[in-house]
Each structure stands twice: as C-alpha cells, then as structure tokens.
Design a protein around this motif. Structure first.
Motif, PDB file in Angstrom:
ATOM      1  N   GLU A 131      34.851  33.148  74.025  1.00  0.00           N
ATOM      2  CA  GLU A 131      35.809  32.544  73.109  1.00  0.00           C
ATOM      3  C   GLU A 131      35.201  32.490  71.703  1.00  0.00           C
ATOM      4  N   GLU A 132      36.031  32.566  70.673  1.00  0.00           N
ATOM      5  CA  GLU A 132      35.492  32.595  69.312  1.00  0.00           C
ATOM      6  C   GLU A 132      34.653  31.359  68.966  1.00  0.00           C
ATOM      7  N   PRO A 133      35.101  30.130  69.245  1.00  0.00           N
ATOM      8  CA  PRO A 133      34.243  28.968  68.934  1.00  0.00           C
ATOM      9  C   PRO A 133      32.922  29.006  69.702  1.00  0.00           C
ATOM     10  N   GLY A 134      32.991  29.436  70.969  1.00  0.00           N
ATOM     11  CA  GLY A 134      31.768  29.517  71.760  1.00  0.00           C
ATOM     12  C   GLY A 134      30.833  30.611  71.270  1.00  0.00           C
ATOM     13  N   PHE A 135      31.406  31.731  70.837  1.00  0.00           N
ATOM     14  CA  PHE A 135      30.582  32.811  70.311  1.00  0.00           C
ATOM     15  C   PHE A 135      29.893  32.392  69.022  1.00  0.00           C
ATOM     16  N   LEU A 136      30.581  31.600  68.199  1.00  0.00           N
ATOM     17  CA  LEU A 136      29.964  31.085  66.974  1.00  0.00           C
ATOM     18  C   LEU A 136      28.808  30.143  67.313  1.00  0.00           C
ATOM     19  N   GLU A 137      29.008  29.291  68.319  1.00  0.00           N
ATOM     20  CA  GLU A 137      27.915  28.405  68.752  1.00  0.00           C
ATOM     21  C   GLU A 137      26.738  29.222  69.261  1.00  0.00           C
ATOM     22  N   TYR A 138      27.045  30.229  70.070  1.00  0.00           N
ATOM     23  CA  TYR A 138      25.962  31.069  70.596  1.00  0.00           C
ATOM     24  C   TYR A 138      25.227  31.774  69.462  1.00  0.00           C
ATOM     25  N   SER A 139      25.967  32.265  68.484  1.00  0.00           N
ATOM     26  CA  SER A 139      25.343  32.938  67.333  1.00  0.00           C
ATOM     27  C   SER A 139      24.391  31.998  66.609  1.00  0.00           C
ATOM     28  N   GLN A 140      24.791  30.732  66.459  1.00  0.00           N
ATOM     29  CA  GLN A 140      23.902  29.767  65.810  1.00  0.00           C
ATOM     30  C   GLN A 140      22.632  29.545  66.628  1.00  0.00           C
ATOM     31  N   SER A 141      22.758  29.618  67.931  1.00  0.00           N
ATOM     32  CA  SER A 141      21.576  29.383  68.769  1.00  0.00           C
ATOM     33  C   SER A 141      20.522  30.474  68.605  1.00  0.00           C
ATOM     34  N   ILE A 142      20.927  31.668  68.174  1.00  0.00           N
ATOM     35  CA  ILE A 142      19.960  32.757  68.008  1.00  0.00           C
ATOM     36  C   ILE A 142      19.688  33.054  66.525  1.00  0.00           C
ATOM     37  N   GLY A 143      20.081  32.122  65.644  1.00  0.00           N
ATOM     38  CA  GLY A 143      19.670  32.236  64.243  1.00  0.00           C
ATOM     39  C   GLY A 143      20.692  32.774  63.287  1.00  0.00           C
ATOM     40  N   PHE A 144      21.979  32.704  63.633  1.00  0.00           N
ATOM     41  CA  PHE A 144      23.027  33.180  62.746  1.00  0.00           C
ATOM     42  C   PHE A 144      24.034  32.057  62.491  1.00  0.00           C
ATOM     43  N   ALA A 145      24.911  32.271  61.512  1.00  0.00           N
ATOM     44  CA  ALA A 145      25.993  31.316  61.252  1.00  0.00           C
ATOM     45  C   ALA A 145      27.059  32.022  60.425  1.00  0.00           C
ATOM     46  N   GLY A 146      28.195  31.335  60.221  1.00  0.00           N
ATOM     47  CA  GLY A 146      29.288  31.893  59.428  1.00  0.00           C
ATOM     48  C   GLY A 146      28.873  32.119  57.984  1.00  0.00           C
ATOM     49  N   GLU A 147      29.713  32.808  57.243  1.00  0.00           N
ATOM     50  CA  GLU A 147      29.362  33.194  55.878  1.00  0.00           C
ATOM     51  C   GLU A 147      29.203  31.993  54.952  1.00  0.00           C
ATOM     52  N   CYS A 148      28.484  32.228  53.877  1.00  0.00           N
ATOM     53  CA  CYS A 148      28.173  31.188  52.905  1.00  0.00           C
ATOM     54  C   CYS A 148      29.440  30.514  52.396  1.00  0.00           C
TER      55      CYS A 148
END
Length: 251
Positions: free
Chosen positions: A93-110
């Motif tokens: 899911e998109e919210p979950g994928f964003l959370e997962y991305s943060q866990s490996i050192g990424f986040a949404g755009e500035c």
C-alpha cells in the motif's frame, strides 16, 4: 571491360562492408520499443525473451512493456528493483511503502514539492505509459533531510504500481539511481543506476524498522530482463542489466 572488373569488385566489397558494419557505438543506439515499426527488440545485448509464470510480479514485456522507463521518446532509466507482491501487504500500500522507504533511509520530496521531470513507464499492465506514482529521495537527517539531497545530491528512486487489468500483480517497480549535486544539474553519477539499486538493496536485506514495525527483505537477482550496457539508457550511462526482486517480510 576486363580492366574495370577489379574496380567493380572493390566497389561491391566496400558497399557490403558498409552495410554489415555498425555505425558508431551500438550501445548508444536507442532501444527499440516493442511496438516500433522497425522491428522487434534486439536481444544481442544480454536481454532474453519475456519470462512467464513469475510469482508476485508480471514481466512487463509479456504485454508490450519494458524494464526501462521513458525519459524521452526512446531513451529511459532502468527499472532495476521490483518489490514483489509476496511482500508484507502493508508495504504494497502507498502509505506502507512510504513508511518502509523511511526505514531504509528515504522520504518524500523536500517540503512536498516535486523537482525534475515526470518519468513514464509501461509495466505491461494494460495502462500504457503512466507517470511515476512516487519520487522518493535519500533522507540525510530529520525534518529537511531530503531538501539536503536536492542540494547535495545522493540517492533517489521513482516507483510505479503494476495494477492494470492485464497484470494486476500489485508489485512495485522501482527505478533507483544516484545523482550529482545541484551545481552539476543533478546529472546521474557515473555508474549511478547500478549504485542507486545497490544502495537500496543493501539496506533492504540488512533489515530495517520504523515506528515499531520491523522488516527484512529476501532477494533474487534476475538477468536478461533488460539489456546490458548503454543501449536505450538515458545519459549514456551503462548498466549491468541486473534486476533485484525483493520480497519484504514483516518481522
């Protein structure tokens, strides 16, 4: 008449060589799309025919797609990671994928602002060429960490969901890369596509956590899904042709 025969043979030989020899560097020739009027995809650069019966994702090439997005009409950037639909459902899911991305050192755009062109990709799911669902940047530090990536450069990726009627796998297809800083107009680093993929993969298989959720990915490396080298690749940057198939498990 006899005296002119050697010259005729020489002309014929030169014409044959010109016809059979490639012009310039073959790696710089645009990759032919599946619907290109010039013919089918050229498999001489490491790409193999489409793969059937894959679990958790569908090879886009089965339905006219490809593992290279469309940055221009012919050139694009590699889709070098797949998050399999066998992964934890929340990650799909998109919210979950964003959370997962943060866990490996990424986040949404500035500040939620988009920088750069929208890339299109054809995942062979019946929706044709569609714009990226997400553009995610390396998160150097809390709050404005992705703003620093926009200035300093670093890792980022684009993501598309395979969710059309022809291939509704639910898998994420990702184009990861490493870019230079703003003074270099965010050009992709030398070997930046392979580096971007490996940065993402290393963190995924090492295990990660975010807000009480823990994940670790299993990996399968696939070759033959795209060509090796610079053929069809934007900026003329060579790729090794490997795609990481990740299955992200909740711990």
């Amino acid at each position: 008449m006899l005296r002119s025969l050697p010259a005729c043979f020489l002309v014929l030989a030169l014409a044959f060589l010109a016809r059979s020899s490639p012009v310039g560097n073959a790696d710089q020739i645009p990759l032919l799309a599946a619907d290109d009027s010039l013919g089918a995809v050229d498999y001489r650069n490491g790409e193999l025919p489409p793969t059937e019966n894959t679990e958790g994702w569908v090879d886009p090439r089965l339905n006219g797609g490809r593992f290279i997005d469309f940055t221009t009409r012919r050139l694009g950037e590699p889709l070098n990671i797949v998050i399999s639909a066998l992964s934890d459902p929340w990650v799909l899911e998109e919210p979950g994928f964003l959370e997962y991305s943060q866990s490996i050192g990424f986040a949404g755009e500035c500040m939620g602002l988009h920088y750069g062109n929208i890339h299109n990709a054809d995942l062979g799911d019946g929706l044709g060429r569609k714009g990226e669902h997400l553009l995610i940047r390396q998160h150097y530090f809390p709050v404005i960490g992705t703003c620093w990536e926009s200035v300093r450069g670093g890792h980022h990726f684009r993501a598309w969901k395979q969710n059309g009627t022809l291939a509704n796998s639910g898998a994420w297809f990702i184009g990861a890369s490493k870019e230079k800083d703003s003074s270099n107009n965010h050009r992709i680093d030398e070997d930046g596509y392979n580096l971007g993929r490996d940065f993402f993969v290393e963190r995924a298989i090492a295990g990660s956590h975010w807000q009480g959720k823990w994940w670790r990915a299993e990996i399968e490396w696939r070759e033959g899904l795209m060509p090796r080298g610079r053929r069809g690749i934007n900026h003329g940057i060579a790729v090794d042709g490997r795609v990481a198939i990740l299955t992200v498990k909740r711990l």
